[in-house]
Enzyme design. Sequence first.
Site: not given
Length: 465
Positions: A16, A104-105, A114, A240, A242, A244-245, A327
């Site tokens: 990232r 992500s965030h 990933k 978030d 993407d 996943d949270r 998560h």
Amino acid sequence: MSSSINPTVFREYDIRGLVDQDFTLEGVSQLGKAFGTYLLDHGVSQALLGWDSRSSSPAFRDAMTEGLLSTGVDVIDIGQVTTPIFYFARIHFNIDGGVMITASHNPAEYNGFKLALGPATIYGEEIQKVRAILESGSFHQGAGKRTTANPVPAYLAMLHEKIQLGPKALHVIVDCGNGTPSLFARDVMKAFGVENAEFLFCEPDPTFPNHHPDPVVAKNLQDLIARVKETGADLGVAFDGDGDRIGVVDDQGEIIWGDRLMVLYWREILARHPRAKAIVEVKCSQTLVDEIVRLGGQPEFFKTGHSLIKARMREIGAVFTGEMSGHMFFADEYYGFDDAFYATGRLLRILSHSDRPLSQLLQDVPMKPSTPEVRIDCPDDKKMEVVNALRNAYQNRSDVSVIDVDGVRVVFPYGWGLVRASNTQPALVARAEADTPEHLQTIIHDLEHALTSFPFISHIDWSGN
């Protein structure tokens, strides 16, 4: 190392960095060649490719595809998806290899990757192996084929099958923060059978014009809180960037942080899985540990990090755990990966079978004075220096004890304070909890005194804003 990729982007469980600064398109193509070589070395010749709604993602998709194909790996492009849909697609299509393009965030100027092989995304030493292949410049050569596939209909059907709501109709406010979940949130609520849902900022916009898509930061939940209060909704959920949270706001507009949310999930799960092993991330409240013990579970402190936790779950056969950051990993009725949509469904199921509002379901769980998860700017090359110095200093004190499975969790007689290195940002992460507000201030001052002894760390905003 290719000058097209900054070596610091290879982090603990993903890659990232800043677009154009840390990554160029040539560098992304080279990364594709390195990962294609890594896959082929592991006997894998196919890779799924998903990508989020960031403005740089389509160009990164093309460069990554070019790199993978040049090694002889076949690429199946599943389009613009959340990270959990990417995870699901690997199971649905039975394909081990994969790349999810997302940051992500992180702020809009970031992007990342990933990398997946086997049961989950690779992390730690395996990511460094990909980096070593990249540095060597020695890649397999071939001519892979590119095809496309759409896992979304099967994903929505799976959610519909797995989540059956109870008799109580729910009014839900959904805040997507203009992230990738915006593309799917309406269909997901339909799959769950939620008829009264309202959607905030559920149009993809990679500039994130309303607020950052990071539900662990209280200021990003203020619009959701306001709307829940205005409408008298049963709850609000936020995702978030993407997907996943999860972030949750109760019917009174109060934020339910990840560790308190886990109490609700554990009450359901431990009733069905007595004495289950319960991984507790080091940032979580002592009240979560106490509740797991009360319910008959077996708590075990463990590191932060979705890849690390999922690997530990597989090692010990854990049926559920989660992180403070939202998560949530369900392996009792789900696949064990973190999916904010599925976590929402599990929460809605609990609520729809209860005659009490969400705010009352946790009334018996003590609310200890605590800070939110605080991020402190710190250069990447200095993070471990700080953590190691703090560990040594606190281990030499007789008035505290130290849990050092991930950073330094300093246990005082009246609470605890944590400092750890972020795995995803040039930052330290801190949190503190105590039995009284006065003791919380004592712990904060103790940590702050230790932290600000480093010249590159200035005043710390413990409000988390």
